[in-house]
Design a protein around this motif. Structure first.
Motif, PDB file in Angstrom:
ATOM      1  N   ARG A 127     -36.549   6.517 -51.409  1.00 31.26           N
ATOM      2  CA  ARG A 127     -37.276   5.272 -51.161  1.00 31.26           C
ATOM      3  C   ARG A 127     -37.296   4.902 -49.680  1.00 31.26           C
ATOM      4  N   LYS A 128     -37.111   5.866 -48.812  1.00 32.56           N
ATOM      5  CA  LYS A 128     -37.202   5.698 -47.361  1.00 32.56           C
ATOM      6  C   LYS A 128     -36.210   4.681 -46.802  1.00 32.56           C
ATOM      7  N   HIS A 129     -35.066   4.508 -47.436  1.00 30.18           N
ATOM      8  CA  HIS A 129     -33.963   3.672 -46.959  1.00 30.18           C
ATOM      9  C   HIS A 129     -34.251   2.174 -46.936  1.00 30.18           C
ATOM     10  N   TRP A 130     -35.349   1.702 -47.522  1.00 34.60           N
ATOM     11  CA  TRP A 130     -35.651   0.266 -47.451  1.00 34.60           C
ATOM     12  C   TRP A 130     -34.634  -0.606 -48.173  1.00 34.60           C
ATOM     13  N   PRO A 131     -34.159  -0.264 -49.373  1.00 34.75           N
ATOM     14  CA  PRO A 131     -33.123  -1.108 -49.986  1.00 34.75           C
ATOM     15  C   PRO A 131     -31.848  -1.168 -49.143  1.00 34.75           C
ATOM     16  N   PHE A 132     -31.494  -0.063 -48.531  1.00 40.47           N
ATOM     17  CA  PHE A 132     -30.329  -0.028 -47.655  1.00 40.47           C
ATOM     18  C   PHE A 132     -30.555  -0.919 -46.433  1.00 40.47           C
ATOM     19  N   ALA A 133     -31.768  -0.890 -45.890  1.00 38.02           N
ATOM     20  CA  ALA A 133     -32.089  -1.736 -44.732  1.00 38.02           C
ATOM     21  C   ALA A 133     -32.014  -3.209 -45.100  1.00 38.02           C
TER      22      ALA A 133
END
Length: 86
Positions: free
Chosen positions: A24-30
Motif C-alpha cells: 500500500r505504498k507505506h501510507w498507513p505507516f506514514a
C-alpha cells in the motif's frame, strides 16, 4: 533531553519502516508516523525551544516528504478536491 531521544527513536522507526516492503505504498505507516510525530514535535519545542523544534520539523518533513508534497499541492489548489473543477 528525553524529547530528543524520542525524536531520534521516531526517526529510526521511520527509516526502518521505509525499508520494509509494502503493497500500500507505506501510507498507513506514514499516517501513524504523523500521529505520533506531532506530539513528539510539540514536546521537543516545549523542552528545547523553537529553533531546535524547527530543525526537528525540517528533518521530519524530509522523511515524510510525499505527504508534505501532497499537502502543498492541496493548499495551492485552494483546498479543493482534485476533480472539483471537472
Amino acid at each position: 533531553m528525553m524529547s530528543l531521544f524520542a525524536a531520534c527513536a521516531w526517526f529510526v522507526i521511520a527509516n526502518v519502516g521505509a525499508m520494509l516492503p509494502s503493497k500500500r505504498k507505506h501510507w498507513p505507516f506514514a499516517y501513524g508516523l504523523i500521529a505520533v510525530g506531532i506530539p513528539i514535535l510539540g514536546w521537543v519545542v516545549y523542552e528545547q525551544g523553537p529553533w531546535v523544534g524547527l530543525l526537528v520539523l525540517a528533518a521530519a518533513m524530509s522523511v515524510l516528504r510525499w505527504p508534505v508534497i501532497y499537502l502543498w499541492r492541496w493548499i495551492k489548489r485552494g483546498g479543493k478536491a482534485k476533480d472539483a473543477d471537472a
